[in-house]
Design an enzyme around this catalytic site. Sequence first.
Site, PDB file in Angstrom:
ATOM      1  N   GLU A  12       0.823  -1.217   0.000  1.00 37.48           N
ATOM      2  CA  GLU A  12       0.000   0.000   0.000  1.00 37.48           C
ATOM      3  C   GLU A  12       0.856   1.266   0.000  1.00 37.48           C
ATOM      4  O   GLU A  12       0.370   2.350  -0.302  1.00 37.48           O
ATOM      5  CB  GLU A  12      -0.921   0.010   1.230  1.00 37.48           C
ATOM      6  N   ASP A 198     -12.333  -4.869  -2.606  1.00 43.78           N
ATOM      7  CA  ASP A 198     -13.286  -5.978  -2.650  1.00 43.78           C
ATOM      8  C   ASP A 198     -14.590  -5.523  -2.017  1.00 43.78           C
ATOM      9  O   ASP A 198     -14.638  -4.455  -1.407  1.00 43.78           O
ATOM     10  CB  ASP A 198     -12.723  -7.187  -1.878  1.00 43.78           C
TER      11      ASP A 198
HETATM   12  N1  ADE Z   1      -9.316  -4.601   3.716  1.00 41.90           N
HETATM   13  C1  ADE Z   1      -9.606  -4.812   2.413  1.00 41.90           C
HETATM   14  N2  ADE Z   1     -10.698  -5.586   2.287  1.00 41.90           N
HETATM   15  C2  ADE Z   1     -11.125  -5.861   3.525  1.00 41.90           C
HETATM   16  C3  ADE Z   1     -12.190  -6.619   4.049  1.00 41.90           C
HETATM   17  N3  ADE Z   1     -13.044  -7.241   3.255  1.00 41.90           N
HETATM   18  N4  ADE Z   1     -12.311  -6.710   5.402  1.00 41.90           N
HETATM   19  C4  ADE Z   1     -11.440  -6.080   6.207  1.00 41.90           C
HETATM   20  N5  ADE Z   1     -10.403  -5.358   5.772  1.00 41.90           N
HETATM   21  C5  ADE Z   1     -10.243  -5.238   4.440  1.00 41.90           C
END
Ligand code: ADE
Length: 230
Positions: A12, A198
């Site tokens: 990141e 996501d």
């Molecule tokens: N960081 C990126 N995606 C995530 C997720 N689904 N849950 C927690 N932290 C995250």
Amino acid sequence: MTIGIIAAMAEELEILLKDLVLDEKRKKANMAFHKGKLYGKDVVAVVCGIGKVNSAICTQILASEYNVDKVINVGVAGGIGKEIYPGDIVVAENLVQHDMDTTAFGDKMGQIPRLSTFDFKCDEEMINLAKKACEEISEINSFTGRIVSGDQFVANIEKIKWLEKEFGAISCEMEGASIAQVCYLNSIPFVVIRSISDNANNGAHMDYEKFTPIAVKNSTRILNKMLNLM
Ligand code: ADE
């Protein structure tokens, strides 16, 4: 003015560290603190590791040892809601720790007991600068609202429905609200800017692998613009 920039994972911060003109690199609590100039601003950039404990330790070091004036947390996050897609940006208005649970004592879920605030509010000026940076990059969609954090990678449709209903969250991740708590306790203005990797649903881990590179690119672009506006 020195700005602390925190990301949870090396990937990141990778692009950003390439642009940083490094003055000094020091290791503390097994984290590398990079002090230098980024897009003309004095910064200390650091990868804190995943989760609320790592990010809290890191933020306190930035406060106590580097005396940072502001903190920006960047990285990826899970999107909550139908309208939000991988690559989109979320700017936090405020943050809550969704896994803090003293409901047995009558507290609301997420309330940190004996603390006089429920959520941790980001600095208004920093929110506005982040939003302005988003507006200037018109091909990236952006949202502003509540981000919730917990020591859990959310990959479950029931859980995201609950996070939306219980907290009105637009996004979830694993560090922002603990960084926010440390900033709150030290009276340091902060903002959390995340890009969606996501949708936190079943299979989120596969989307995460696929979309993290584009999400990182987008959040770095926004941070670059924002630092230029500061
Ligand atoms: N960081 C990126 N995606 C995530 C997720 N689904 N849950 C927690 N932290 C995250």
